[in-house]
Every structure is written in structure tokens, then in C-alpha cells.
Design an enzyme around this catalytic site. Structure first.
Site, mmCIF file in Angstrom:
data_model
loop_
_atom_site.group_PDB
_atom_site.id
_atom_site.type_symbol
_atom_site.label_atom_id
_atom_site.label_comp_id
_atom_site.label_asym_id
_atom_site.label_seq_id
_atom_site.Cartn_x
_atom_site.Cartn_y
_atom_site.Cartn_z
ATOM 1 N N CYS A 384 0.826 -1.202 0.000
ATOM 2 C CA CYS A 384 0.000 0.000 0.000
ATOM 3 C C CYS A 384 0.866 1.260 0.000
ATOM 4 C CB CYS A 384 -1.006 -0.054 1.155
ATOM 5 S SG CYS A 384 -2.501 0.860 0.766
ATOM 6 N N HIS A 510 -3.603 -5.146 0.312
ATOM 7 C CA HIS A 510 -2.994 -5.725 1.518
ATOM 8 C C HIS A 510 -3.019 -7.250 1.460
ATOM 9 C CE1 HIS A 510 -2.758 -2.020 4.028
ATOM 10 N NE2 HIS A 510 -3.685 -1.629 3.176
ATOM 11 N N GLU A 512 -1.408 -9.282 3.227
ATOM 12 C CA GLU A 512 -1.249 -9.869 4.562
ATOM 13 C C GLU A 512 -2.575 -10.301 5.185
ATOM 14 O OE1 GLU A 512 -0.902 -6.712 3.751
ATOM 15 O OE2 GLU A 512 -1.352 -5.311 5.364
#
Ligand code: GLN
Length: 537
Positions: A384, A510, A512
């Protein structure tokens, strides 16, 4: 009517006992037994959601597919269960009051005085049952944030009391998580704080069905007996939760203690199989016995509170295990990187991750970290804001656009290589107004991203207002930074890569958030693979 059963998890004595991990571990065991389970978190604070909270307050803001900005515990739920959560899985007091007040303004209460009981508690009960009413779940586990006795928790505990009564013993139970402190001077484990906390719960009309006791030392049968006597539970319903080496040990510890068995018995449910935890234990085995090690620099501005990057560090663990590799994190405060010291600070790392973030604090340090990774062929993952910084660094130092920047930090910069999305231009409110949730992205064949995902189209979660400025695309691509992932609907650049670099990937989304124990995220897996290769040089 659905037959969903409800398990409430409350906490006593202190905060930070790990209710989320206990809830997720129990859910994992029940899932392994063949039940369909989800977990919900109720947060007693007044913010509508944690999206407007500084990460220093509660750690990372987690994002779901449907664009909810949520508590980081939802990340644990997804990492353990490998199923997505949604808006309905996280509710705050702010959200509850907002709905009730909106209804009041519409006149829906027909002239009645609007009160905590029944109106607020009805809304809480409604939110608790939404997931059950979908018919998708055999069991819904609801974690009540905060600690019993907090003023702001009272309406939640009252709602639990009412639901226990309405649903009946077989259909709803309460697990109370407490602490059994060890007094070194006396050489003893102490039960009194737990007795008091259970008493407090009982004053609100709720009797726990099961006690889960966090402890540093083994709890003897005598102590269990004593707790049972004072807390109105059976001795077999006192479950020890001893400190573990990793949070991923907890499902096994709870299995050994029989938490799942006790829960099923109370809910009058029979399971057809025993939990096997096969994939889970294979992951754990490799995580605990690594053959290799890599060191990754995590460059961010919230590193004083490592929970701010929870999903990233967990994704490292998942990806590391898949390569039998210990991922050591070198925490680097982006504000501490200066033109004089950045080479020294980053020397020796096998990979660099530049973290997400907002605002201009620490920006120069992030740009320095990108430069170091690019020039020294160090595997790089920018997430990001980290991706945006990679674009800025490349524009400044390779394209020679000295004043290239993001309009987030420099509104009047002459070369806004990152700028506000058109859809954001008239947005004035801060809460829930970013580009949020899952979007499709089409990958370019032959790219690092395509190699990692092994798929042409992916879906990933977003949380940002700014984007890559397509006016610069042709120029940047001509100089060697390629857009390798594009949103098929809007044309937004979602992934950039540098072609003549071993592994340099920046993603506007994102990754993750979607890494789980069962499915380590492909980008993290390939990032660690590249770091391993680097470490062997
Ligand atoms: N501040 C940047 C934006 O809003 C990046 C956000 C992030 O890193 N999540 O676009």
C-alpha cells in the site's frame, strides 16, 4: 428457525489474556470435528469501527472482503479457520447506538422512551444472532471485548444474560477467561482474583459454564477443585491455559485440556470425528524446527507497537514455515532512517518490507529503504503506502523527476505520481470512506506476481485513498518499472515490479490480510523464497 448454538467468551481480572486466541482455538477444534463455526467480536468502545483509530491505540486495523474495517482479532479468526469474516463479525458500541438512534429518528419506536434496556440490548442481541440466522453456522462464538466489570461492557453482559435465558442451557453457554497469577514470594498460584471476577459476572446475572484459566504454571487438581467450589462450576469445567511458546500451540493445548469436549457436552452436540489438526500440525512442526533463517527489515512508523503490523508478521510465520525457514524481523522505525545511516541500518538483511501507513511522518526513511532494496538487489515487498513509496523513489531517482511525490504528502507537487482517486475527490468524512474491501486484479503473464499466484485474476483487499497516477505509466514502464496487476474494471494499477531486479514487488492492496495457516499467502511465500536465495549468496 436456525439451530445455531451460541458460545460467549467473556474476560476477567485483566485485559490482554488472549480471548481472541482462545475463541479461535476452540473454533478450530470444533471446525476439525466437522462443525461449521464462525467467531464474532463485540467491542465496547464508541468508535463506529476501528478505521479511525491510530494503530497505537489497538494495533492493526483488519479489513474483510466486504470492506469492514475491524479489530485485529478478526485476523486471528481468519488465520485459524481459513474462512472469511464480514461486517457482521465485528460490532462496536458506536455501531449499536448509531442504529438505535437512526431508528429513533425514523420514529420506529412509536413514541416510546428509548433506553439501554430494552432498546440497546435488543440491538446487541439482534447483532449477535445475525450470523446464526444465516443458517450457515452450527456454532457462533461471540467474544465480548473488554473485561467484566467495565462500565462500557455492562449492556453486553446484560444482553448475554437475556440470550442465555431465551435460548436455554443447551443452546448458549458462557466461557469466562481469567488469570491465575503466580506470587513468586509465596510460591503460590492465587485463585482470589478469579473468584472476584466470577462474582462480578454473577452480580450481572450470568454464571459461567466453563472457566479457562491463564497461568504461567501447571494448575493442580486442588486448585481446580477450589475454583470449582467458589465459582459454581464442575471441576472438569475448569480448563487450564498455560503460557505457550507460540499462539499456534493453543489449539493443541485446548485439545489436551478437553475444552472442545466440554463445550460440546454442554451444548448437547455429538461430533462424528476427533480433531486431527493434520495440516495445522505439519505447519507447526516446520515452524518450530526451521532449517534456514532469513532476516527481513520491516520499515514502518508504528513499530513501537508491533501489533500494528500483526497480519504482516503472521504472514511471515506462515510463509516461513512453508520454506522451513525462521523469518527474523529487523524492526526499523522509518523516522530513524536518515541519508547518513540508512545503509548501515539496512546492511545484511535478506529482504525489505515497506509497510502500509498514512501521512508524511517517516516518509523519507521509507523512500531510503526502497532505494537501498532497489540498488542492492535486495528482495522488496511494498504494501500500500510501501508500494506508493516505491513508485515515488523510482520516479525521483530513475526517471529523474526530482519533485515526484504523492498528493497525500505534498498537495501541490509538480509530478504527482501518486494522487487522490477520482472517486475520493469529494469525500470529506474520514470514517469508512476509503477504497475498502476486495477487488479483482488481472495479472500480467511472466511477472513475479503471476508466478506467485499462478493465476490470471486474483482478488485482494484494499484500504487506501490514493493511487498510481496513470499519466506516468508509459514513462515509468519505459524505464523498467512495470505495472503487472491492473484492476480490470477501473484500470487502476494494483501491482508494480522492477524487471531487472531479483524480486521487487509493490502492491496497492494488503496481501497480509489473506494469509492463513492452511493457505500461506503466495506473495509472502515467494518473497521469503527470494530472501532465502539472497541469503545463500
Ligand atoms: N496513505 C495511503 C493511501 O491512503 C496508503 C494507505 C495504506 O497504506 N493503507 O492511499
Amino acid at each position: 428457525m436456525s439451530n445455531t448454538k451460541y458460545v460467549f467468551v467473556t474476560g476477567g481480572v485483566t485485559s490482554s489474556l488472549g480471548k481472541g486466541i482462545i475463541a479461535a482455538s476452540l473454533a478450530k477444534l470444533l471446525q476439525e470435528r466437522g462443525f461449521s463455526v464462525t467467531i464474532q467480536k463485540l467491542d465496547p468502545y464508541i468508535n463506529i469501527d476501528p478505521g479511525t483509530l491510530n494503530p497505537y491505540e489497538h494495533g492493526e486495523c483488519y479489513v474483510t472482503d466486504d470492506g469492514a474495517e475491524t479489530d485485529l482479532d478478526l485476523g486471528h479468526y481468519e488465520r485459524y479457520l481459513n474462512i472469511p469474516t464480514s461486517q457482521a463479525n465485528n460490532v462496536t458500541t458506536g455501531r449499536i447506538y448509531q442504529s438505535v438512534i437512526n431508528k429513533e429518528r425514523k420514529g420506529e419506536f412509536l413514541g416510546k422512551t428509548v433506553q439501554v434496556i430494552p432498546h440497546i440490548t435488543d440491538e446487541i442481541k439482534h447483532r449477535i444472532q445475525i450470523l446464526g440466522e444465516t443458517g450457515d453456522y452450527d456454532i457462533v462464538i461471540t467474544e465480548i471485548g473488554g473485561t467484566v466489570g467495565d462500565i462500557e461492557s455492562l449492556p453486553y453482559v446484560e444482553s448475554v444474560r437475556q440470550l442465555l435465558w431465551e435460548k436455554g442451557n443447551d443452546n448458549a453457554i458462557v466461557i469466562h477467561l481469567t488469570l491465575i497469577p503466580y506470587l513468586a514470594a509465596a510460591g503460590e498460584l492465587k485463585t482470589k482474583p478469579t473468584q472476584h471476577s466470577v462474582k462480578m459476572l454473577m452480580q450481572s446475572g450470568v454464571s459461567p459454564d466453563i472457566l479457562v484459566c491463564r497461568t504461567e504454571h501447571q494448575i493442580s487438581d486442588d486448585i481446580k477443585k477450589k475454583l470449582a467450589l467458589f465459582c459454581n462450576v464442575k471441576q472438569e469445567d475448569v480448563i487450564q491455559s498455560i503460557d505457550a511458546e507460540t499462539i499456534y500451540d493453543v489449539p493443541n493445548l485446548m485439545l489436551d485440556e478437553g475444552l472442545d469436549t466440554v463445550v460440546l457436552k454442554k451444548l448437547n452436540l455429538v461430533s462424528e470425528k476427533e480433531p486431527e489438526l493434520k495440516v495445522w500440525n505439519a505447519f507447526l512442526q516446520k515452524h518450530k524446527n526451521p532449517k534456514f533463517e532469513v532476516e527481513i527489515a520491516l520499515v514502518g512508523k508504528y513499530i513501537e507497537l508491533q501489533d500494528s503490523y500483526k497480519s504482516i508478521t503472521e504472514a511471515f510465520i506462515h510463509a516461513g514455515s512453508s520454506h522451513e525457514t525462521k523469518v527474523k524481523v529487523r524492526w526499523i522505525h522509518s523516522e530513524s532512517l536518515t541519508p547518513e545511516n540508512f545503509e548501515k541500518e539496512l546492511k545484511g538483511v535478506n529482504g525489505i518490507l515497506v509497510a502500509p501507513g498514512f501521512g508524511d511522518r517517516g516518509i523519507d526513511g521509507k523512500i531510503k529503504a526502497v532505494k537501498y532494496a532497489r540498488e542492492n538487489n535486495i528482495p522488496f515487498l511494498g504494501i500500500c503506502l510501501g508500494m506508493q513509496m516505491a513508485v515515488i523513489e523510482f520516479s525521483k531517482n530513475v526517471l529523474g523527476l526530482k519533485d515526484a511525490f504523492s498528493t497525500e504528502m505534498k498537495n501541490d507537487c509538480l509530478n504527482p505520481v501518486i494522487n487522490l482517486m477520482e472517486s475520493q475527490e469529494n469525500v470529506t468524512e474520514k470514517g469508512g470512506t476509503m477504497r475498502l474491501g476486495a477487488w479483482d486484479c488481472k495479472l500480467v503473464e511472466g511477472s513475479q506476481a503471476h508466478k506467485a499466484y499462478q493465476s490470471d485474476v486474483i482478488s485482494e483487499r484494499h484500504r487506501h485513498r490514493y493511487e498510481f497516477n496513470n499519466e506516468y505509466l508509459a514513462k515509468i514502464e519505459a524505464d523498467g518499472m512495470k505495472a503487472t496487476g491492473i484492476n480490470p474494471k477501473t484500470g487502476l494499477v494494483e501491482i508494480i515490479e522492477i524487471s531487472n531486479h531479483p524480486w521487487f514487488v509493490g502492491v496497492q492492496y494488503h496481501p497480509e490480510y489473506k494469509s492463513t495457516v492452511l493457505k500461506p499467502h503466495p506473495l509472502f511465500v515467494n518473497f521469503i523464497k527470494a530472501a532465502l536465495k539472497q541469503s545463500k549468496k
